[in-house]
Each structure stands twice: as structure tokens, then as C-alpha cells.
Motif scaffolding. Structure first.
Motif, short mmCIF file in Angstrom:
data_model
loop_
_atom_site.label_atom_id
_atom_site.label_comp_id
_atom_site.label_asym_id
_atom_site.label_seq_id
_atom_site.Cartn_x
_atom_site.Cartn_y
_atom_site.Cartn_z
N GLN A 72 0.99 -1.33 -0.09
CA GLN A 72 -0.17 -0.15 -0.10
C GLN A 72 1.01 1.46 -0.11
O GLN A 72 0.47 2.32 0.62
N THR A 73 2.00 1.08 -0.57
CA THR A 73 2.93 2.35 -0.72
C THR A 73 3.15 2.90 -2.07
O THR A 73 3.27 1.79 -3.09
N ALA A 74 2.77 4.09 -2.35
CA ALA A 74 3.27 4.66 -3.83
C ALA A 74 4.51 4.86 -3.84
O ALA A 74 5.37 5.42 -2.80
N LEU A 75 5.05 4.78 -4.97
CA LEU A 75 6.61 5.03 -5.47
C LEU A 75 6.69 5.99 -6.43
O LEU A 75 5.76 5.84 -7.46
N GLU A 76 7.79 6.88 -6.49
CA GLU A 76 7.96 7.45 -7.66
C GLU A 76 9.46 7.52 -8.00
O GLU A 76 10.19 8.00 -7.10
N CYS A 77 9.98 7.19 -9.19
CA CYS A 77 11.33 7.13 -9.31
C CYS A 77 11.68 8.27 -10.36
O CYS A 77 11.29 8.13 -11.39
N PHE A 78 12.83 8.90 -9.91
CA PHE A 78 13.20 9.86 -11.00
C PHE A 78 14.36 9.86 -11.46
O PHE A 78 15.50 9.44 -10.70
N HIS A 79 14.54 9.88 -12.89
CA HIS A 79 15.52 9.53 -13.65
C HIS A 79 15.83 10.72 -14.79
O HIS A 79 14.86 11.49 -14.89
N TYR A 80 16.77 10.74 -15.17
CA TYR A 80 17.01 11.85 -16.12
C TYR A 80 16.31 11.84 -17.37
O TYR A 80 16.36 10.71 -17.95
N GLY A 81 15.39 12.70 -17.61
CA GLY A 81 14.73 12.79 -18.61
C GLY A 81 13.40 11.79 -18.74
O GLY A 81 12.53 11.57 -19.68
N ARG A 82 13.16 11.19 -17.47
CA ARG A 82 11.86 10.28 -17.38
C ARG A 82 11.50 10.02 -15.83
O ARG A 82 12.46 10.01 -14.77
N THR A 83 10.31 9.94 -15.23
CA THR A 83 10.08 9.54 -14.10
C THR A 83 8.87 8.41 -14.14
O THR A 83 8.32 8.30 -14.98
N THR A 84 8.95 7.62 -13.33
CA THR A 84 7.96 6.57 -13.30
C THR A 84 7.33 6.29 -11.87
O THR A 84 8.13 6.17 -10.71
N ALA A 85 5.96 6.25 -12.04
CA ALA A 85 5.31 6.55 -10.78
C ALA A 85 4.44 5.17 -10.60
O ALA A 85 3.96 4.71 -11.65
N VAL A 86 4.31 4.84 -9.38
CA VAL A 86 3.53 3.40 -9.45
C VAL A 86 2.51 3.69 -7.86
O VAL A 86 3.01 4.06 -6.78
N GLN A 123 13.34 -0.30 -14.15
CA GLN A 123 13.32 1.02 -13.72
C GLN A 123 12.98 1.03 -12.29
O GLN A 123 13.63 1.68 -11.53
N LEU A 124 12.17 0.24 -11.81
CA LEU A 124 12.03 -0.04 -10.51
C LEU A 124 12.96 -0.97 -9.55
O LEU A 124 12.81 -1.15 -8.31
N GLN A 125 13.92 -1.22 -10.28
CA GLN A 125 14.98 -2.29 -9.74
C GLN A 125 14.51 -3.40 -8.77
O GLN A 125 15.00 -3.88 -7.88
N MET A 127 11.86 -3.91 -7.20
CA MET A 127 11.16 -3.70 -5.98
C MET A 127 9.79 -4.38 -5.87
O MET A 127 9.58 -4.93 -4.83
N LEU A 128 9.34 -4.46 -6.98
CA LEU A 128 7.84 -5.01 -6.95
C LEU A 128 7.94 -6.66 -7.67
O LEU A 128 6.89 -7.09 -7.94
N GLY A 129 9.21 -7.12 -7.97
CA GLY A 129 9.31 -8.43 -8.70
C GLY A 129 8.92 -8.24 -9.95
O GLY A 129 9.08 -7.16 -10.72
N GLU A 130 8.25 -9.55 -10.58
CA GLU A 130 8.09 -9.39 -12.04
C GLU A 130 6.80 -8.69 -12.23
O GLU A 130 5.85 -8.85 -11.63
N MET A 131 7.05 -7.79 -13.49
CA MET A 131 5.94 -6.98 -13.86
C MET A 131 4.93 -7.44 -15.07
O MET A 131 5.77 -8.06 -15.98
N THR A 132 3.79 -7.49 -15.06
CA THR A 132 3.01 -7.74 -16.04
C THR A 132 1.83 -6.96 -16.48
O THR A 132 1.23 -6.15 -15.72
#
Length: 316
Positions: A72-86, A123-125, A127-132
Motif C-alpha cells: 500500500q505504498t506509492a513510489l516515484e522514481c526520478f531518472h534523467y529525462g523520465r519519471t516512473t510513478a507506481v 526502472q523499479l530495480q 522492488m515489485l518483482g516481476e511486472m505484467t
């Protein structure tokens, strides 16, 4: 409540508001409140201007399933030229929002599902395992909007029709709810006192309260976006310094937390602490000089001084 109805025209006079539907039916009311997206046609028809800012960024939005719990935790990853929010959903599912330069958006929209899954997992390194990927990917150009006024005669703007925020700080939804609550409170007061809910006094009270908060959040968010979208060396240094400041100076960190969660927002305790303590804090590791100061000036040069967060807290 009317569904499958489209507004053809909207107008008001001294006593009533009128909404004409494409069916020809005319609805009248003492007050019209418009919440028809940040590209509001009702706002335009009522002659209310707005300031738009195109970030040249595009969001790719989708739902994904993952093998590990999001807790139940939101994540936001900041990278150069891109962000990924979960953003967590029910079970091991999340809404994923990728923000990239518009020239690169189609690449992510057309990427094979297997490559897309691997890309997000990387991108999430892990953290959430396998993504589908679940379902379609939706593409949204990012344009921020702030109406130059929130009211006209017997007419009020709320939600994205009043202020459409960049999603990076997650303020937009909360700000929309706050605007609705502020207008509802003004209407409730008018009803309690036996007044006219569409009067100028009621609408100006709403506009003043909501404008005071929205301007700072809107321009502050645009500064944050600028720091994370400029690719110059100066901008990279500035955002590193900003993140270190925000993470290590307690009053600033608390202000950010309170603003994002709407906690204690009516009590400016954190702002008072900043005013009292920040000027006296030694900041030898993060001085706004050289390229860092230059980048901050470039990002904030178009923002009025009275609503510029960097100037309000003394960094410029």
C-alpha cells in the motif's frame, strides 16, 4: 444527474444561470459550477481566460500486476529525462505512470508487452518483482492550466477547469477536492444566512480562498517540473541540491509532507518554522551560487515574485 448529455451553451444574467443542452433543453439555476476538464469549453464560453503551460512531456498510463506486494505504498522514481510513478491498487496490482519527453512517448506506447514489462521492472530495480502489463497503455500529453479567475457572474470553476496541475507532486486531485469543499462552504454559509448562493460576495470569497492556495502550488509544481526536465549540468546540480535540502531540513520536509497529505494545511506551522529558522541555518554544502543559482533563476524567472516558492523561502 444527467448522463449522455452535452452542453451546447452556457450563459448567465443578474438573476439566473442557463445551460443549454444539445437536445435543446435549457436548465436554469442560481449558480453554475463547471468542472469539464482543464480544456473547459464552459470556461471559454463564459469568457474566462486561462494560462496554459505545455511541458513537452507525455504520460503513458497503464495497469500492471506484480509478483511482490506494494505494501500500500506509492513510489516515484526520478531518472534523467523520465519519471516512473507506481500507485497501489487492490491486490498485487498498481497503476503505473511513465512521464517522458513527448518525442519518446510513442516508443513506450508501441513497445512489445514483454519489452515493456522488462523496462518497468528494470526502472523499479525489481522492488515489485516481476511486472505484467494489464490491458492497454494510454497516452496523455501533459499541459498545466490555471484559470486567471475562478468566477464570473453566477458562475464558478472547480476541479481541473480551475487548475489543472502537472502530476509530479500529486497535488491535482487534492486541490480539486479542496476547491469543491471551499465553494461548498461558501454556499453553505450563504444558505445559513438566507443569502443568494450565486451572489458576487459568495463567489469572490471562494475565489480569494482557492486562488491563494492554488497559485503557490501551481507555480511551485512548475518549478519542480523544470528541475526534473532540464537536462543541463546546472539543472542536474540544482535538483540534487534541492533534494538534499528538502530531505535534511526538517521544516521544509514537514511542509512538503503536510502539503501532499493536506495535513494541517490551514495551520502554517511549517511556514513559520522556515521563516524563523531557515535564514540562520548554515548551508555551506548547498549554496545557491554558480550553475545551481543560474539554473534556479532560469526555472523561476517567469513566476511572479509573490508566488515564487524559491523566493518566498529565501533561496533567491
Amino acid at each position: 444527474m444527467r448522463t449522455e448529455s452535452v452542453v451546447e451553451n452556457v450563459s448567465t444574467d443578474a438573476g439566473r444561470g442557463y445551460v443549454t443542452l444539445t437536445s435543446g433543453k435549457v436548465i436554469t439555476a442560481s449558480l453554475i459550477a463547471a468542472a469539464d476538464t482543464r480544456f473547459s469549453e464552459m470556461r471559454r464560453k463564459m469568457g474566462v481566460s486561462a494560462t496554459l503551460k505545455d511541458f513537452s512531456r507525455t504520460a503513458i498510463v497503464c495497469r500492471m500486476e506484480h509478483s511482490r506486494s506494494h505494501q500500500q505504498t506509492a513510489l516515484e522514481c526520478f531518472h534523467y529525462g523520465r519519471t516512473t510513478a507506481v500507485l497501489p491498487m487492490q491486490g498485487n496490482r498498481s497503476s503505473v505512470v511513465i512521464t517522458v519527453n513527448s518525442r519518446d512517448a510513442q516508443q513506450y506506447a508501441e513497445m512489445s508487452e514483454e519489452d515493456f514489462n522488462d523496462n518497468i521492472e528494470t526502472q523499479l530495480q525489481g522492488m515489485l518483482g516481476e511486472m505484467t502489463l494489464l490491458g492497454k497503455r494510454h497516452v496523455y500529453p501533459l499541459v498545466a492550466v490555471h484559470a486567471n479567475q475562478f468566477v464570473a457572474r453566477r458562475f464558478a470553476l472547480i476541479g481541473d477547469a480551475a487548475v489543472g496541475m502537472h502530476p509530479v507532486t500529486a497535488h491535482g486531485f487534492n486541490l480539486g477536492l479542496r476547491g469543491q469543499a471551499t465553494l461548498a462552504k461558501a454556499i453553505e454559509s450563504a444558505i445559513t444566512e438566507g443569502g443568494d448562493i450565486g451572489s458576487e460576495n459568495v463567489l469572490k470569497a471562494y475565489e480569494s480562498a482557492h486562488m491563494r492556495i492554488s497559485r503557490v502550488l501551481y507555480h511551485g509544481t512548475n518549478i519542480v517540473v523544470g528541475l526534473f526536465t532540464h537536462e543541463s549540468v546546472a539543472a542536474k546540480l540544482a535538483r540534487k541540491a534541492t533534494l538534499r535540502l528538502a530531505n535534511n531540513i526538517v521544516p521544509i520536509k514537514r511542509l512538503i509532507t503536510e502539503s501532499l497529505t493536506e495535513s494541517e494545511l490551514e495551520q502554517p506551522s511549517a511556514l513559520k518554522e522556515i521563516a524563523q529558522h531557515l535564514p540562520r541555518l548554515p548551508l555551506p554544502a548547498f549554496p545557491l551560487i554558480g550553475p545551481i543559482k543560474k539554473a534556479a533563476q532560469v526555472v523561476s524567472k517567469r513566476i511572479p515574485d509573490k508566488v515564487n516558492p524559491l523566493k518566498r523561502i529565501g533561496f533567491l
